[in-house]
Design an enzyme around this catalytic site. Structure first.
Site, PDB file in Angstrom:
ATOM      1  N   CYS A  34       0.830  -1.215   0.000  1.00 29.80           N
ATOM      2  CA  CYS A  34       0.000   0.000   0.000  1.00 29.80           C
ATOM      3  C   CYS A  34       0.858   1.255   0.000  1.00 29.80           C
ATOM      4  CB  CYS A  34      -0.951   0.016   1.188  1.00 29.80           C
ATOM      5  SG  CYS A  34      -0.119   0.046   2.777  1.00 29.80           S
ATOM      6  N   ASP A  36       2.416   2.563   2.555  1.00 29.72           N
ATOM      7  CA  ASP A  36       2.352   3.304   3.803  1.00 29.72           C
ATOM      8  C   ASP A  36       3.610   3.091   4.637  1.00 29.72           C
ATOM      9  OD1 ASP A  36      -0.071   4.023   2.906  1.00 29.72           O
ATOM     10  OD2 ASP A  36      -1.244   2.913   4.375  1.00 29.72           O
ATOM     11  N   CYS A  59      -2.718   5.292   5.628  1.00 31.52           N
ATOM     12  CA  CYS A  59      -4.167   5.340   5.642  1.00 31.52           C
ATOM     13  C   CYS A  59      -4.694   5.693   7.037  1.00 31.52           C
ATOM     14  CB  CYS A  59      -4.714   3.984   5.222  1.00 31.52           C
ATOM     15  SG  CYS A  59      -4.494   2.734   6.484  1.00 31.52           S
ATOM     16  N   CYS A 103      -2.938  -2.968   8.688  1.00 30.69           N
ATOM     17  CA  CYS A 103      -2.482  -1.643   9.128  1.00 30.69           C
ATOM     18  C   CYS A 103      -2.044  -1.703  10.588  1.00 30.69           C
ATOM     19  CB  CYS A 103      -3.586  -0.613   8.950  1.00 30.69           C
ATOM     20  SG  CYS A 103      -4.448  -0.740   7.378  1.00 30.69           S
TER      21      CYS A 103
HETATM   22 FE1  FES Z   1      -1.548   0.538   4.233  1.00 32.31          FE
HETATM   23 FE2  FES Z   1      -3.425   0.819   5.978  1.00 32.31          FE
HETATM   24  S1  FES Z   1      -3.677   0.633   3.862  1.00 32.31           S
HETATM   25  S2  FES Z   1      -1.345   0.633   6.328  1.00 32.31           S
END
Ligand code: FES
Length: 145
Positions: A34, A36, A59, A103
């Protein structure tokens, strides 16, 4: 997708955002899937986590879980902090939607990375703490093996 009130609260008003300039340990973990990234700073004195801060580029659930994770570890011993798993964080937030569970893994892993950094800097071994990964996708891969 439904978020609990606690998740929304920690997303809208995250606690402990920022950095600690003289941190005892800093951990950065990302999720290549993702994109992140989460960075956790810990100030540890006499084996007690005196302060915890984080910076999360990710997110809403990643922000909420890092907020809750840093809240939960403050005032705890290093050993107690190891009990702050992604499950514990999710429980404290009244749950997360299934697609957002990863996450919370980011929060646990960033916390572990900061503890690992602290242990390395001080030449100590924290029992039960495994070497953290820098990308949690690698972790999932590993677990599946
Ligand atoms: Fe990547 Fe939440 S979508 S940490």
């Amino acid at each position: 997708m439904e978020y609990s009130e606690k998740v929304m609260d920690h997303f809208m008003n995250p606690r402990n955002v920022g950095e600690i300039s003289d941190a005892s340990g800093v951990g950065t973990v990302g999720n290549a899937k993702c994109g992140d990234i989460m960075k956790v700073y810990l100030k540890i004195e006499n084996n007690i986590i005196e302060d915890a801060k984080f910076k999360t580029f990710g997110c809403g659930a990643a922000v909420a879980t890092s907020s809750m994770a840093t809240e939960l570890v403050k005032g705890k011993t290093v050993q107690e902090a190891l009990q702050v798993t992604n499950k514990a964080v999710m429980e404290a937030l009244d749950g997360l939607p299934p697609v957002k569970v990863h996450c919370s893994c980011l929060a646990e892993e960033a916390l572990h990375a900061a503890l690992w950094d602290y242990a390395e800097k001080n030449g100590i071994v924290i029992e039960g703490l495994k070497k953290p990964v820098s990308d949690i996708e690698a972790l999932h891969h590993h677990e599946a093996e």
